[in-house]
Design a protein around this motif. Structure first.
Motif, mmCIF file in Angstrom:
data_model
loop_
_atom_site.group_PDB
_atom_site.id
_atom_site.type_symbol
_atom_site.label_atom_id
_atom_site.label_comp_id
_atom_site.label_asym_id
_atom_site.label_seq_id
_atom_site.Cartn_x
_atom_site.Cartn_y
_atom_site.Cartn_z
ATOM 1 N N ILE A 87 0.841 -1.210 0.000
ATOM 2 C CA ILE A 87 0.000 0.000 0.000
ATOM 3 C C ILE A 87 0.875 1.259 0.000
ATOM 4 C CG2 ILE A 87 -1.636 1.361 1.414
ATOM 5 C CD1 ILE A 87 -3.095 -0.949 0.179
ATOM 6 N N PHE A 88 1.992 1.208 0.739
ATOM 7 C CA PHE A 88 2.812 2.417 0.862
ATOM 8 C C PHE A 88 3.856 2.568 -0.244
ATOM 9 C CE2 PHE A 88 0.817 2.525 4.940
ATOM 10 C CZ PHE A 88 0.697 3.875 5.194
ATOM 11 N N THR A 89 4.038 1.527 -1.059
ATOM 12 C CA THR A 89 4.975 1.704 -2.176
ATOM 13 C C THR A 89 4.275 1.584 -3.522
ATOM 14 O OG1 THR A 89 5.583 -0.638 -2.111
ATOM 15 C CG2 THR A 89 7.011 0.892 -0.917
ATOM 16 N N ARG A 90 3.317 0.650 -3.626
ATOM 17 C CA ARG A 90 2.682 0.419 -4.924
ATOM 18 C C ARG A 90 1.178 0.214 -4.764
ATOM 19 N NH1 ARG A 90 4.840 -4.709 -5.601
ATOM 20 N NH2 ARG A 90 5.761 -4.504 -3.569
ATOM 21 N N PRO A 91 0.457 1.227 -4.278
ATOM 22 C CA PRO A 91 -0.991 1.035 -4.147
ATOM 23 C C PRO A 91 -1.622 0.830 -5.519
ATOM 24 C CG PRO A 91 -0.419 3.348 -3.848
ATOM 25 C CD PRO A 91 0.872 2.597 -3.952
ATOM 26 N N GLU A 134 -3.290 6.258 -3.588
ATOM 27 C CA GLU A 134 -2.005 6.914 -3.838
ATOM 28 C C GLU A 134 -2.084 8.404 -3.480
ATOM 29 O OE1 GLU A 134 1.208 5.490 -5.967
ATOM 30 O OE2 GLU A 134 0.543 6.612 -7.692
ATOM 31 N N ILE A 166 -2.097 8.697 0.358
ATOM 32 C CA ILE A 166 -0.804 8.307 0.942
ATOM 33 C C ILE A 166 0.266 9.374 0.679
ATOM 34 C CG2 ILE A 166 1.099 6.613 0.716
ATOM 35 C CD1 ILE A 166 -1.087 5.083 1.756
ATOM 36 N N THR A 167 0.214 9.990 -0.501
ATOM 37 C CA THR A 167 1.250 10.964 -0.850
ATOM 38 C C THR A 167 0.872 12.387 -0.451
ATOM 39 O OG1 THR A 167 0.297 11.196 -3.054
ATOM 40 C CG2 THR A 167 2.105 9.624 -2.826
ATOM 41 N N ARG A 188 -1.529 14.159 -1.666
ATOM 42 C CA ARG A 188 -2.081 14.957 -2.770
ATOM 43 C C ARG A 188 -3.582 15.134 -2.621
ATOM 44 N NH1 ARG A 188 1.773 12.194 -5.517
ATOM 45 N NH2 ARG A 188 3.217 13.511 -6.651
ATOM 46 N N ALA A 206 6.000 8.488 0.070
ATOM 47 C CA ALA A 206 5.446 7.136 -0.097
ATOM 48 C C ALA A 206 4.984 6.988 -1.538
ATOM 49 C CB ALA A 206 4.279 6.929 0.866
ATOM 50 N N ALA A 207 4.621 5.749 -1.861
ATOM 51 C CA ALA A 207 4.015 5.422 -3.150
ATOM 52 C C ALA A 207 4.779 6.044 -4.319
ATOM 53 C CB ALA A 207 2.532 5.807 -3.136
ATOM 54 N N VAL A 208 4.062 6.752 -5.222
ATOM 55 C CA VAL A 208 4.707 7.204 -6.462
ATOM 56 C C VAL A 208 5.854 8.185 -6.186
ATOM 57 C CG1 VAL A 208 3.088 9.087 -6.948
ATOM 58 C CG2 VAL A 208 4.264 7.987 -8.837
ATOM 59 N N ASP A 209 5.734 8.989 -5.117
ATOM 60 C CA ASP A 209 6.813 9.921 -4.780
ATOM 61 C C ASP A 209 8.077 9.156 -4.384
ATOM 62 O OD1 ASP A 209 4.953 11.924 -5.140
ATOM 63 O OD2 ASP A 209 4.454 12.055 -3.018
ATOM 64 N N LEU A 210 7.865 8.124 -3.567
ATOM 65 C CA LEU A 210 9.000 7.306 -3.124
ATOM 66 C C LEU A 210 9.634 6.605 -4.324
ATOM 67 C CD1 LEU A 210 10.624 6.100 -0.745
ATOM 68 C CD2 LEU A 210 8.990 4.243 -0.691
#
Lengths: 258, 221
Positions: free
Chosen positions: A240-244, A250, A253-254, A256, B73-77
């Motif tokens: 979830i925290f790297t590739r939701p 996303e 989590i980021t 936005r 996290a996610a796309v930023d990471l």
């Protein structure tokens, strides 16, 4: 749960669960499975229904008045919405920790002994053993053993929160629900409570609601993202925290989102 | 919502793009030096490599700062970690350009046929590298996927060069120096294509969160 039960078999199943506060629908057809002896984090913006869902797992919402539900929540094969559910027993099996530590205005010993005395009818010696075991379980015994009769309210915030967790585990629950358990604590106390959560998951199933996404990432095995009462995405926390999979997750989590 | 991190990530991408331009220029110049026997050009490539190395250090530092300060996290990471990896690949491509320039400084006349293949390899490699950088800047995973297919053609050309050089050396062993430098140049170009492939794979991971390296597609599912 018997030790033979696989960690893959969910201990809690939420099935087509709707919840209304009067005319307002706070949860919409939620379906999710929570695995035993893992930490499941529920994240989402304010008002997304995460605390409502948490409180549905031990029917704390029943106390809010004008609450109606549809669907079912099954804990260890037992449906908890239905006739003949013993609420006292349910809340013994599914304990809850709140944002602000809320010890009883009693001594440290009495806080922990309260539940077992009520539920288990133990002898004085057995009760003392339970208190020792529970305080040891939350890492408080060594510090507290010589001042067990000091008022619980004289403890620090972190100690009070640990005590509240000791009070739960004294009655041998299956599930621990934690609603923002560190939000009133400083970063070091937060770190300590997170370490305790990691230790406790070897024995208990833990469901934690948190606004702190870094905390969800650090302590949980699975994460569920809620928005406007719906479960948007649930999966392994590292995923979830790297590739939701969902754009909405996303964006949240980021940061936005909004 | 506009985030301060977005501005920082834009800066990070721009830094990488600048490094990419320097590396592209290094390959263009190194291959030109090789084919035109231009020693001055070759010396310039060797000299300018330090600028590429400095870019690597600067981007590494900036990427680590962003991780520490923003806990992305996610796309930023994925953007930050992939940028750090691509930076490393670009630096190594820069080193390969230096190797080509060094070959250019000592190169002798080459047997004809392998030389033609080498020119073809250089054209394809430069294109792959350019496309890989474009794919990153545009975050275009389809373009990145096309690049992966180009790598096979370069591997094939490299094999051909080796075979042709060996055949020609069997007949004319006195060309040994020219043959070895030709094989080295071919090997360097093939390595650049491999590194461009890495960049394309990183762009796919960045954009789609799917790791396709080493043909292990199921691993993360």
């Amino acid at each position: 749960m018997s030790p033979a039960d696989s960690v893959d078999q969910p201990i809690i199943r939420v099935e087509d669960f709707d919840l209304f506060y009067g005319g307002f629908q706070a949860l919409l057809k939620v379906n999710m499975s929570i695995r035993p002896r893992q930490v499941t984090a529920i994240i989402g913006p304010s008002g997304c229904g995460k605390s409502t869902l948490l409180r549905s797992i031990n029917r704390m919402n029943d106390l809010a008045g004008e609450v109606t539900t549809r669907g079912q929540i099954i804990i260890d094969k037992q449906p908890i919405y239905g006739k003949g559910i013993n609420m006292v027993d349910l809340r013994k099996r599914v304990g809850m920790v709140f944002q602000r530590p809320n010890p009883f205005p009693l001594s440290i010993f009495e806080n922990v002994a309260f539940g077992p005395r009520l539920h288990l009818g133990l002898s004085k010696t057995a009760l003392r053993e339970v208190v020792e075991k529970s305080l040891t379980g939350v890492g408080l015994w060594e510090e507290m053993k010589d001042r067990l009769y000091a008022p619980a309210l004289s403890l620090t915030g972190e100690e009070q929160q640990r005590l509240c967790i000791a009070r739960l585990i004294a009655v041998s629950p299956e599930v621990l629900l934690m609603d923002e358990p560190c939000s009133a604590l400083d970063p070091i106390a937060t770190d300590h409570i997170e370490e305790l959560i990691r230790e406790l998951k070897s024995q208990y199933t833990i469901v934690i609601v948190t606004h702190n996404m870094a905390q969800a990432a650090r302590v949980s095995d699975e994460t569920a993202y809620f928005y406007l009462g719906e479960l948007i995405e649930m999966g392994q926390t590292e995923k979830i925290f790297t590739r939701p999979q969902k754009r909405a997750t996303e964006d949240y989590i980021t940061g936005r989102f909004g | 919502m506009k985030r301060h991190l977005d501005q920082e990530l834009k800066k990070l991408k721009e830094k990488l793009f600048r490094m990419g331009l320097l590396v592209r220029e290094a390959i263009d110049e190194a291959t030109a030096a090789l084919f035109q026997r231009d020693a001055e050009k070759a010396r310039q490539v060797i000299k300018k490599d330090q600028e590429i190395n400095l870019c690597e250090i600067e981007i590494d530092e900036f990427g680590h700062e962003l991780i520490a300060l923003y806990q992305p996290a996610a796309v930023d990471l994925r953007l930050i970690t992939m940028t750090l990896k691509i930076t490393n690949d670009l630096e190594r491509i820069g080193d390969q350009a230096v190797n080509l320039a060094e070959i250019a400084l000592v190169a002798r006349a080459w047997p004809l046929k392998p030389y033609e293949n080498l020119v073809k390899m250089a054209e394809l490699t430069v294109k792959m590298m350019r496309d890989a950088l474009d794919a990153f800047m545009q975050q275009d995973h389809r373009k990145a996927k096309d690049i992966l297919e180009g790598d096979d053609a370069i591997d094939h050309l490299n094999d051909e060069v080796f075979e042709q050089v060996q055949n020609s050396l069997e007949k004319e062993p006195e060309n040994i120096r020219a043959g070895v430098s030709l094989m080295l140049a071919s090997h360097n170009l093939e390595r650049i294509a491999d590194l461009a492939t890495n960049i394309a794979e990183d762009v796919i991971y960045l954009k789609r969160g799917v790791d396709i390296r080493h043909h292990i597609r199921q691993r993360r599912e």
